[in-house]
Design an enzyme around this catalytic site. Structure first.
Site, PDB file in Angstrom:
ATOM      1  N   GLY A  23       0.673   4.288   1.420  1.00  0.00           N
ATOM      2  CA  GLY A  23       0.453   5.135   2.484  1.00  0.00           C
ATOM      3  C   GLY A  23      -0.604   5.868   2.621  1.00  0.00           C
ATOM      4  N   GLY A  24      -1.636   5.979   1.287  1.00  0.00           N
ATOM      5  CA  GLY A  24      -2.892   6.579   1.291  1.00  0.00           C
ATOM      6  C   GLY A  24      -3.705   6.593   2.531  1.00  0.00           C
TER       7      GLY A  24
ATOM      8  N   GLY B 262     -11.121   4.014  -0.041  1.00  0.00           N
ATOM      9  CA  GLY B 262     -12.147   4.622   0.739  1.00  0.00           C
ATOM     10  C   GLY B 262     -13.360   3.914   1.218  1.00  0.00           C
TER      11      GLY B 262
ATOM     12  N   HIS C  29      -5.234 -20.468  12.644  1.00  0.00           N
ATOM     13  CA  HIS C  29      -6.679 -20.542  12.036  1.00  0.00           C
ATOM     14  C   HIS C  29      -7.177 -19.746  11.188  1.00  0.00           C
ATOM     15  CE1 HIS C  29     -10.737 -22.649  11.958  1.00  0.00           C
ATOM     16  NE2 HIS C  29     -11.207 -21.064  12.471  1.00  0.00           N
TER      17      HIS C  29
ATOM     18  N   GLN D  41     -11.274   6.634  -5.615  1.00  0.00           N
ATOM     19  CA  GLN D  41     -12.019   7.191  -4.724  1.00  0.00           C
ATOM     20  C   GLN D  41     -13.290   7.774  -5.099  1.00  0.00           C
ATOM     21  OE1 GLN D  41     -11.201   6.975  -1.681  1.00  0.00           O
ATOM     22  NE2 GLN D  41      -8.916   6.468  -1.675  1.00  0.00           N
TER      23      GLN D  41
ATOM     24  N   ASP E  69       0.959  -1.120  -0.100  1.00  0.00           N
ATOM     25  CA  ASP E  69      -0.149  -0.041   0.038  1.00  0.00           C
ATOM     26  C   ASP E  69       0.865   1.203   0.059  1.00  0.00           C
ATOM     27  OD1 ASP E  69      -1.931   1.768   0.022  1.00  0.00           O
ATOM     28  OD2 ASP E  69      -2.689   1.106   2.124  1.00  0.00           O
TER      29      ASP E  69
ATOM     30  N   CYS F 255     -11.943 -28.560   9.606  1.00  0.00           N
ATOM     31  CA  CYS F 255     -10.800 -27.587   9.220  1.00  0.00           C
ATOM     32  C   CYS F 255      -9.450 -28.509   9.168  1.00  0.00           C
ATOM     33  CB  CYS F 255     -10.628 -26.363  10.039  1.00  0.00           C
ATOM     34  SG  CYS F 255      -9.316 -25.171   9.747  1.00  0.00           S
TER      35      CYS F 255
ATOM     36  N   ASP G 166      -2.847   8.005  -2.830  1.00  0.00           N
ATOM     37  CA  ASP G 166      -4.134   8.466  -3.051  1.00  0.00           C
ATOM     38  C   ASP G 166      -4.848   9.291  -1.745  1.00  0.00           C
ATOM     39  OD1 ASP G 166      -4.360   5.980  -1.473  1.00  0.00           O
ATOM     40  OD2 ASP G 166      -6.519   6.145  -2.044  1.00  0.00           O
TER      41      ASP G 166
ATOM     42  N   CYS H 108      -6.591 -27.258   9.266  1.00  0.00           N
ATOM     43  CA  CYS H 108      -5.311 -26.457   9.712  1.00  0.00           C
ATOM     44  C   CYS H 108      -4.527 -27.220  10.869  1.00  0.00           C
ATOM     45  CB  CYS H 108      -5.743 -24.906   9.927  1.00  0.00           C
ATOM     46  SG  CYS H 108      -6.338 -24.548  11.739  1.00  0.00           S
TER      47      CYS H 108
ATOM     48  N   ASP I  79      -7.784  -7.430   1.351  1.00  0.00           N
ATOM     49  CA  ASP I  79      -7.007  -7.479   2.557  1.00  0.00           C
ATOM     50  C   ASP I  79      -7.846  -6.908   3.685  1.00  0.00           C
ATOM     51  OD1 ASP I  79      -5.684  -4.675   3.508  1.00  0.00           O
ATOM     52  OD2 ASP I  79      -6.606  -4.426   1.503  1.00  0.00           O
TER      53      ASP I  79
ATOM     54  N   CYS J 261      -6.546 -26.626  14.324  1.00  0.00           N
ATOM     55  CA  CYS J 261      -7.929 -27.600  14.613  1.00  0.00           C
ATOM     56  C   CYS J 261      -7.337 -29.062  14.592  1.00  0.00           C
ATOM     57  CB  CYS J 261      -8.795 -27.298  13.415  1.00  0.00           C
ATOM     58  SG  CYS J 261      -9.711 -25.755  13.550  1.00  0.00           S
TER      59      CYS J 261
END
Length: 373
Positions: A97-98, A218, A337, A191, A95, A306, A149, A308, A268, A311
């Site tokens: 820094g916006g 945004g 998890h 935006q 990213d 699950c 941005d 993982c 994300d 679990c």
């Protein structure tokens, strides 16, 4: 593995507006829809790269603002870039820094030239221009860099929102001109708040600059879920079909599926690890709060189906104990998890699109979580 400079996107299948795609980057392939765990400071909190790989993670996110303050992008460049520095050999998106323009509003001054921050670490001044944001990300060596941005708050006036769009477009042009790395893609950021008009206008201007991909920024800055969903569909449709689409910072499971239904590809959010550090587990049946006394004698895993490591080896009763005792293993195992759950949800989403049954999958998941379409 793709070769440097080979960044491209394949759209493999559509199901309604939902898209099944594949990103080719200098550090590997990313199947979409895909979730990116947040490694703001060159680490996903509490988890090693090996644990992330085991959980199914294929791409991570880092942050320009935080990494240029500490340890410094020049130092990371000396170490060979962000990949060897943090021991992660897969794709990385950074990213610009916006978002800190929004989240650190009391500590910054913004003009057309750029943003002047006061460091949250020591109060020193950081002058972040579009050109500087690109240079930092080129030093970091991420596979995908983002334009600087201006991310306005949801409560901003229409005049302020229009000004943020104007400045975002001005900065996008400067980022496009400054970008030099052939092995790094550069994405533009749309935006406009919840205004469909502003979003579509911003997208149309960004598309003229022909970025490698496009993001919707945004969102998740104070608006309701209904307001976001109403603006998300038209904003996504304003983006090119043949380029990847990234929804920034939005991350509840139901939000991800709503965004996939609108035609978005990448996501994300800090929720999987933040909630993991706070005794909250994501499951297909809904969230579990492991400090709750009802788990004291519950010998079941977090999720019976699950696969993982968490679990497969530990009970809810054990997590109840770890969090009450303040043991650091609790946040680590629960974060592991949660990240694995998000990766599994995205894998199931991809399979549903491939099979032409995403709408049913979406509806069943929301009903299970007690959320209406």
């Amino acid at each position: 593995m793709s070769q440097p400079g080979a960044f491209h996107f394949e759209l493999l299948k559509t199901d309604g507006l939902a898209r099944r795609g594949r990103l080719h980057t200098a550090h590997g392939i990313v199947d979409t829809p895909q979730f990116m765990p947040v490694g703001t400071q060159a680490t996903v909190k509490g988890l090693t790269p090996a644990q992330l790989r085991e959980a199914g993670v294929c791409i991570l996110l880092g942050n320009t603002y935080h990494l240029t303050l500490r340890p410094g992008d020049a130092l990371i460049a000396e170490m060979g870039g962000l990949h060897p520095f943090m021991g992660w050999d897969g794709p990385i998106l950074t990213d610009s820094g916006g978002y800190q323009v929004f989240s650190l509003a009391p500590m910054r001054k913004i003009t057309d030239h750029g943003v002047v921050f006061r460091s949250h670490i020591d109060g020193s001044q950081l002058d972040l221009t579009p050109e500087k944001a690109v240079a930092i990300q080129e030093n970091l060596g991420s596979d995908i860099a983002m334009c600087l941005d201006e991310c306005p708050a949801h409560a901003a006036t229409e005049e302020s929102m229009r000004e943020a769009v104007r400045r975002t477009l001005h900065w996008a042009e400067r980022c496009r001109s400054a970008h030099r790395r052939g092995d790094q893609a550069l994405f533009g950021i749309v935006q406009g708040g919840t205004s469909v008009t502003l979003r579509t206008e911003c997208a149309a201007e960004l598309v003229k600059l022909d970025f490698s991909g496009y993001a919707l920024g945004g969102f998740s800055v104070g608006e309701t879920t209904e307001q976001m969903v109403q603006a998300l569909g038209p904003a996504a449709l304003a983006l090119p079909v043949d380029k990847p689409r990234y929804l920034m910072g939005v991350g509840r499971p139901q939000d991800l599926l709503d965004a996939v239904a609108a035609g978005m590809d990448l996501f994300d959010c800090v929720l999987p690890t933040r909630n993991g550090r706070n005794a909250s587990a994501f499951t297909h049946a809904g969230p579990l709060r492991l400090r709750n006394a009802r788990h004291r004698r519950d010998f079941a895993p977090l999720e019976s189906d699950c696969p993982c490591y968490t679990c497969a080896n530990f009970s809810r009763a054990y997590f109840h104990h770890l969090f009450l005792a303040g043991e650091m293993l609790g946040p680590t195992l629960l974060s592991l998890h949660n990240v694995a759950y998000y990766c599994r949800l995205m894998a199931e989403t991809r399979r549903a699109i491939e099979a032409g049954r995403f709408a049913d999958f979406h509806a069943v998941c929301l009903a299970r979580w007690g959320v209406s379409l």
